[in-house]
Structures are given as C-alpha cells and as structure tokens.
Design a protein around this motif. Structure first.
Motif, PDB file in Angstrom:
ATOM      1  N   PRO A 148      10.992 -12.110  15.429  1.00 30.20           N
ATOM      2  CA  PRO A 148      10.430 -10.809  15.785  1.00 30.20           C
ATOM      3  C   PRO A 148       9.040 -10.583  15.173  1.00 30.20           C
ATOM      4  O   PRO A 148       8.631 -11.279  14.250  1.00 30.20           O
ATOM      5  CB  PRO A 148      11.443  -9.840  15.171  1.00 30.20           C
ATOM      6  N   PHE A 149       8.352  -9.560  15.687  1.00 31.33           N
ATOM      7  CA  PHE A 149       7.050  -9.160  15.143  1.00 31.33           C
ATOM      8  C   PHE A 149       7.230  -8.222  13.954  1.00 31.33           C
ATOM      9  O   PHE A 149       6.570  -7.205  13.872  1.00 31.33           O
ATOM     10  CB  PHE A 149       6.256  -8.424  16.225  1.00 31.33           C
ATOM     11  N   SER A 150       8.128  -8.541  13.013  1.00 29.26           N
ATOM     12  CA  SER A 150       8.389  -7.561  11.949  1.00 29.26           C
ATOM     13  C   SER A 150       7.823  -7.980  10.601  1.00 29.26           C
ATOM     14  O   SER A 150       8.204  -7.436   9.581  1.00 29.26           O
ATOM     15  CB  SER A 150       9.892  -7.304  11.830  1.00 29.26           C
ATOM     16  N   SER A 151       6.925  -8.949  10.598  1.00 26.71           N
ATOM     17  CA  SER A 151       6.320  -9.394   9.345  1.00 26.71           C
ATOM     18  C   SER A 151       4.814  -9.208   9.438  1.00 26.71           C
ATOM     19  O   SER A 151       4.219  -9.419  10.496  1.00 26.71           O
ATOM     20  CB  SER A 151       6.644 -10.874   9.124  1.00 26.71           C
ATOM     21  N   TYR A 152       4.199  -8.816   8.332  1.00 27.84           N
ATOM     22  CA  TYR A 152       2.749  -8.659   8.297  1.00 27.84           C
ATOM     23  C   TYR A 152       2.120 -10.045   8.469  1.00 27.84           C
ATOM     24  O   TYR A 152       2.380 -10.951   7.684  1.00 27.84           O
ATOM     25  CB  TYR A 152       2.337  -8.055   6.951  1.00 27.84           C
ATOM     26  N   GLY A 153       1.334 -10.221   9.517  1.00 24.07           N
ATOM     27  CA  GLY A 153       0.765 -11.541   9.793  1.00 24.07           C
ATOM     28  C   GLY A 153       1.589 -12.348  10.773  1.00 24.07           C
ATOM     29  O   GLY A 153       1.391 -13.559  10.907  1.00 24.07           O
ATOM     30  N   ALA A 154       2.541 -11.691  11.484  1.00 23.26           N
ATOM     31  CA  ALA A 154       3.247 -12.389  12.567  1.00 23.26           C
ATOM     32  C   ALA A 154       2.198 -12.817  13.592  1.00 23.26           C
ATOM     33  O   ALA A 154       1.268 -12.068  13.902  1.00 23.26           O
ATOM     34  CB  ALA A 154       4.273 -11.461  13.215  1.00 23.26           C
ATOM     35  N   MET A 155       2.338 -14.033  14.116  1.00 24.22           N
ATOM     36  CA  MET A 155       1.329 -14.594  15.018  1.00 24.22           C
ATOM     37  C   MET A 155       1.807 -14.509  16.466  1.00 24.22           C
ATOM     38  O   MET A 155       2.886 -14.994  16.808  1.00 24.22           O
ATOM     39  CB  MET A 155       1.057 -16.053  14.641  1.00 24.22           C
ATOM     40  N   GLY A 156       1.008 -13.865  17.289  1.00 21.56           N
ATOM     41  CA  GLY A 156       1.369 -13.708  18.698  1.00 21.56           C
ATOM     42  C   GLY A 156       0.322 -14.348  19.589  1.00 21.56           C
ATOM     43  O   GLY A 156      -0.853 -14.459  19.220  1.00 21.56           O
ATOM     44  N   TRP A 157       0.754 -14.783  20.771  1.00 24.56           N
ATOM     45  CA  TRP A 157      -0.173 -15.423  21.710  1.00 24.56           C
ATOM     46  C   TRP A 157      -0.740 -14.373  22.650  1.00 24.56           C
ATOM     47  O   TRP A 157       0.010 -13.621  23.272  1.00 24.56           O
ATOM     48  CB  TRP A 157       0.551 -16.525  22.501  1.00 24.56           C
ATOM     49  N   ALA A 158      -2.068 -14.318  22.746  1.00 23.95           N
ATOM     50  CA  ALA A 158      -2.728 -13.298  23.565  1.00 23.95           C
ATOM     51  C   ALA A 158      -2.784 -13.730  25.028  1.00 23.95           C
ATOM     52  O   ALA A 158      -2.859 -14.917  25.341  1.00 23.95           O
ATOM     53  CB  ALA A 158      -4.146 -13.064  23.037  1.00 23.95           C
ATOM     54  N   ARG A 159      -2.723 -12.739  25.900  1.00 23.78           N
ATOM     55  CA  ARG A 159      -2.831 -12.995  27.343  1.00 23.78           C
ATOM     56  C   ARG A 159      -3.231 -11.698  28.012  1.00 23.78           C
ATOM     57  O   ARG A 159      -3.270 -10.644  27.375  1.00 23.78           O
ATOM     58  CB  ARG A 159      -1.484 -13.474  27.897  1.00 23.78           C
ATOM     59  N   GLU A 160      -3.524 -11.771  29.311  1.00 23.15           N
ATOM     60  CA  GLU A 160      -3.762 -10.544  30.052  1.00 23.15           C
ATOM     61  C   GLU A 160      -2.438  -9.816  30.213  1.00 23.15           C
ATOM     62  O   GLU A 160      -1.396 -10.433  30.423  1.00 23.15           O
ATOM     63  CB  GLU A 160      -4.337 -10.863  31.434  1.00 23.15           C
ATOM     64  N   GLU A 161      -2.510  -8.496  30.155  1.00 22.69           N
ATOM     65  CA  GLU A 161      -1.268  -7.718  30.143  1.00 22.69           C
ATOM     66  C   GLU A 161      -0.374  -7.987  31.345  1.00 22.69           C
ATOM     67  O   GLU A 161       0.837  -8.095  31.211  1.00 22.69           O
ATOM     68  CB  GLU A 161      -1.602  -6.225  30.078  1.00 22.69           C
ATOM     69  N   TYR A 162      -0.977  -8.083  32.535  1.00 15.18           N
ATOM     70  CA  TYR A 162      -0.148  -8.191  33.744  1.00 15.18           C
ATOM     71  C   TYR A 162      -0.053  -9.613  34.294  1.00 15.18           C
ATOM     72  O   TYR A 162       0.410  -9.823  35.392  1.00 15.18           O
ATOM     73  CB  TYR A 162      -0.659  -7.219  34.812  1.00 15.18           C
ATOM     74  N   GLU A 163      -0.543 -10.581  33.515  1.00 18.87           N
ATOM     75  CA  GLU A 163      -0.489 -11.977  33.955  1.00 18.87           C
ATOM     76  C   GLU A 163       0.289 -12.782  32.926  1.00 18.87           C
ATOM     77  O   GLU A 163      -0.217 -13.065  31.842  1.00 18.87           O
ATOM     78  CB  GLU A 163      -1.916 -12.546  34.073  1.00 18.87           C
ATOM     79  N   ALA A 164       1.522 -13.154  33.276  1.00 16.08           N
ATOM     80  CA  ALA A 164       2.382 -13.838  32.302  1.00 16.08           C
ATOM     81  C   ALA A 164       1.785 -15.164  31.837  1.00 16.08           C
ATOM     82  O   ALA A 164       1.897 -15.527  30.672  1.00 16.08           O
ATOM     83  CB  ALA A 164       3.767 -14.070  32.908  1.00 16.08           C
ATOM     84  N   ASN A 165       1.127 -15.892  32.760  1.00 10.29           N
ATOM     85  CA  ASN A 165       0.649 -17.235  32.416  1.00 10.29           C
ATOM     86  C   ASN A 165      -0.867 -17.269  32.207  1.00 10.29           C
ATOM     87  O   ASN A 165      -1.540 -18.162  32.694  1.00 10.29           O
ATOM     88  CB  ASN A 165       1.034 -18.232  33.520  1.00 10.29           C
ATOM     89  N   SER A 166      -1.399 -16.278  31.491  1.00 10.25           N
ATOM     90  CA  SER A 166      -2.856 -16.225  31.324  1.00 10.25           C
ATOM     91  C   SER A 166      -3.306 -16.591  29.918  1.00 10.25           C
ATOM     92  O   SER A 166      -4.480 -16.570  29.614  1.00 10.25           O
ATOM     93  CB  SER A 166      -3.370 -14.828  31.685  1.00 10.25           C
ATOM     94  N   GLY A 167      -2.360 -16.941  29.021  1.00 11.84           N
ATOM     95  CA  GLY A 167      -2.751 -17.338  27.673  1.00 11.84           C
ATOM     96  C   GLY A 167      -3.341 -18.741  27.670  1.00 11.84           C
ATOM     97  O   GLY A 167      -2.934 -19.596  28.460  1.00 11.84           O
ATOM     98  N   SER A 168      -4.313 -18.975  26.792  1.00 17.33           N
ATOM     99  CA  SER A 168      -4.908 -20.315  26.694  1.00 17.33           C
ATOM    100  C   SER A 168      -5.086 -20.713  25.233  1.00 17.33           C
ATOM    101  O   SER A 168      -4.454 -21.647  24.750  1.00 17.33           O
ATOM    102  CB  SER A 168      -6.246 -20.369  27.426  1.00 17.33           C
ATOM    103  N   SER A 169      -5.969 -19.983  24.524  1.00 18.35           N
ATOM    104  CA  SER A 169      -6.234 -20.357  23.133  1.00 18.35           C
ATOM    105  C   SER A 169      -6.373 -19.136  22.223  1.00 18.35           C
ATOM    106  O   SER A 169      -6.457 -19.277  21.016  1.00 18.35           O
ATOM    107  CB  SER A 169      -7.521 -21.189  23.052  1.00 18.35           C
ATOM    108  N   GLN A 170      -6.406 -17.938  22.810  1.00 15.23           N
ATOM    109  CA  GLN A 170      -6.561 -16.735  21.995  1.00 15.23           C
ATOM    110  C   GLN A 170      -5.209 -16.315  21.416  1.00 15.23           C
ATOM    111  O   GLN A 170      -4.201 -16.308  22.114  1.00 15.23           O
ATOM    112  CB  GLN A 170      -7.148 -15.596  22.825  1.00 15.23           C
TER     113      GLN A 170
END
Length: 406
Positions: free
Chosen positions: A324-346
């Motif tokens: 879960p995102f319940s720790s300070y510094g949890a790492m999440g993969w960024a993407r466009e909000e409405y595009e599930a497969n838009s993450g690359s390196s951010q």
C-alpha cells in the motif's frame, strides 16, 4: 518532455504539459483532499487498526509466503520497535516474551515452510541469542530516570539490537518463499524487462550551487536514499525501473516536481516524456517513441497482478493491494490519469501523511502501483525541491534478478 502532473488540484502552469495528471484530480486541491479523506476514513474506519507506516514491515507482509506462525513472530518483533520508540518499556518486554515463546513453541512449524530447514533453525537460534542483550537493555532503560542520558543510551542500544533481530526475521521469511516461485505474468509482456524478486537501489541527490539539505536543522551536503524495489508484486514496473537505473537513465536528471504531496522525476529533456526504447508489441510506444509499460496492480489475496486496469475498473474498489501507499516515500509509477498504459519512466515518491491518505483505502491504492519503498534516508524527501539533481542511481543488490527480454 512534459512531467505527468501530480494531481491534488490543477497542475501549476509550469507543469502543464501534454500529460495533465498522474494522480486523481478534482476541481480544486482542497476538494480532492477532503473527499478522498472522507471516503477513505469511512472505508478504513471499520478496521480500527493502526496504520502501518513502516516500509520494512510492509515489504515483509508483501512476501509471497504462507506461514501464520512467522506472522505472529513478526508482529511481536515489530511491536517491540514501536514500544521502544514510544518508551513503553514494559510493553516492549512483554512483546519480547511473546516473540521468544513463539520461537520456543512454534519453531518446527516455521522451519517446515523453509526451503532449507537447517538454515531457518540457525536464524531462529541467532534471533534468540540477540534477545538476551535486548532484554537486558530494556530492563536497564526501565530502571533509569525518564529523560536521562542513561535511559536514552539503553533505549538506543535496545533499538539497535531489535533492528538486527528484525533484519534476521526478513532473512527467515525470505527462506519461506517456495523454491522457483515466480509471480505469474501474461506472456504479452515477455518483451519487457521483468524483476524476479527484489533489488536495492541507492540514489544520491545534490542541490544546485552547493546548497545543503536541511533536515530539522541538521545540514547535509547530499541526500542518500536506499530503496527496495519489489518484483514480487510489481515484476514489470519494478523491472522497468531497475532496467532504467542500470542504463543510467536517471543519472544527472533533475527533480521535476515537489509539491508537498509527491516528489517526482523521470521526464527526460527533449520531446519525449519517457524512456525512448524498443516498445512492447502488446503495449506499444508513446507518441515520441517512449517504451510504455502496462498498469500493474496486485490486489491482496490474488495469485498475480491485474494488468491494464485499476482495481476500480475491475469493480473491486476499496480492496487492499499487496503493497500500500502507507509509508512515507512509497514509490508509485506515474501515468496519465485516464490512460492505463501510459507510464514509461516517470515515477514519484509519495510524501505519505496518514491524515491525507489513510492506509489501504487511500486515493492512490489500486490506481497506481507501489513498486518499492525508501527504507533509508526518506527524511531527505522533506527538503527535496524542483531542480535538485540526481547525481547517481545504482543497483546495489539483486541486479541479477532482472530478466531482460529474450
């Protein structure tokens, strides 16, 4: 490129780019925070449990093991730490007694789950040995005057010994992962890097013009962070990150967003908004040739991750994820909000605040994958600003767990 804007409210003008948002947005920042907190509290209120903010504990709970006795042992050992931190010495001694009791009475049930029972027996014996000095320093701390130097010294020693025991607990649990265990991944993604197991990444960040990081009045010339990347729950996302770290993609890249909610980076200079490389046949490339990865969410209790859709898309909103995102510094993969497969390196580090993001039922779990946690140095994120520079990112352990496409 254009950073995927974080989304508690409209992105600032400087961040507005072709990718508008990677976190759920509402009309204004206050609205989304208020509504997500209200709904999250409502959903989480049934449990009444304490929010687990400890990244190492969350990683232990994320291991693909099935042994209730070792989970009992884990709870007692982790509660010792919590009670040392809050100076509840009698409670810490009680937890120590429980932990010792579990080892004494349940050892055979624990070692039965191990790949090599003798290795686990040795680890349990070593943990028990360390419990002797831990008990002594905890008893000392109870004898000293509250607030005295002697009390602090005894608690510091207790904390250090508990930390050694906790690290052995992790090794013990890793022995319980079945031989040859692999997270099931659809063959569609065989042409993307995958992380089988875990890897450690160390990152060094500096401020421009020789400025220093100020962490509660202590100055540091550089920020050093250690992250554990989890390929058990995020094999494709974790593999993508470790691959980019090994390629040196993040070296000399600046921090591109720091807004009190997230610290974000990964957007290269130039037109592309991600890493330009050979794309996956099934996921495809971004408009500037970015290698894209599928959204990957592992819900608790499932056999493997859900791909290319959120937990809500699956009609399972509110279910907990393995990490879960319940720790300070949890790492999440960024993407466009409405595009599930838009993450690359951010990617982003979440500056977790339990009032804003109650555990398990917060606004991010199940929409973005948690692919790792900062386990050392997360305090540096408090003073990380846009324009700070990632001097280096290196894989320090587990690099051989990365499997490149054939």
């Amino acid at each position: 490129g254009g950073p995927l804007a974080a989304a508690f409210g409209p992105p600032p003008a400087t961040m507005a780019g072709p990718l508008t948002s990677h976190l759920p947005r509402a009309v204004s920042g206050n609205d989304v925070v208020a509504s997500s907190v209200a709904s999250a509290k409502e959903m989480a209120s049934g449990s009444g449990t304490r929010v687990n903010k400890d990244p190492e504990s969350l990683l232990r709970y994320g291991l693909p093991i099935n042994n209730k006795e070792v989970r009992q042992l884990q709870k007692s050992i982790e509660d010792i730490r919590i009670n040392i931190q809050s100076k509840r010495k009698a409670a810490a001694l009680d937890d120590l007694k429980k932990a010792r009791g579990t080892i004494n009475t349940k050892e055979s049930k624990m070692t039965a789950s191990c790949r090599e029972a003798n290795v686990c027996s040795d680890i349990l014996a070593s943990m028990k040995d360390k419990m002797v000095p831990l008990e002594a320093t905890l008893k000392d701390s109870a004898d000293y005057l509250n607030g005295s130097d002697q009390e602090r010294d005894a608690l510091d020693k207790s904390y250090a010994t508990q930390d050694q025991i906790q690290k052995e607990l992790t090794t013990l649990q890793e022995q319980m992962i079945p031989a040859g265990y692999v997270t099931p991944i659809p063959s569609d993604y065989a042409d993307l890097p995958q992380l089988k197991g875990r890897a450690s990444v160390e990152m060094v960040v500096k401020k421009p013009n020789g400025e220093k990081f100020d962490i509660e009045g202590t100055l540091f010339k550089e920020a050093k962070m250690k992250m554990i990347i989890d390929g058990y729950s995020s094999p494709v996302t974790g593999g993508n990150f470790v691959d980019l770290v090994q390629k040196g993609f993040y070296d000399n890249m600046d921090i591109q967003r720091s807004d009190g909610f997230v610290v974000q980076t990964g957007d290269p200079k130039g037109e592309a908004e991600g890493y330009v490389g050979t794309p996956s046949k099934s996921v495809g490339a971004g408009k500037n040739g970015e290698r894209l990865i599928p959204l990957e969410i592992f819900a608790k209790g499932d056999k493997g991750p859900i791909y290319e859709s959120t937990i809500e898309d699956e009609g399972r909103g509110g279910e907990a994820t393995v990490l879960p995102f319940s720790s300070y510094g949890a790492m999440g993969w960024a993407r466009e909000e409405y595009e599930a497969n838009s993450g690359s390196s951010q990617f982003f580090w979440l500056l977790f605040d339990s009032d804003l993001t109650p555990a398990g039922k917060n606004v991010l779990d199940g929409r973005y994958p948690v692919f790792g946690y900062v386990v050392e140095g997360s305090d540096f994120l408090r003073d990380m600003k846009e324009g700070d520079l990632i001097v280096s990112a290196k894989v320090t352990e587990g690099g051989d767990n990365l499997v490149q496409p054939k």
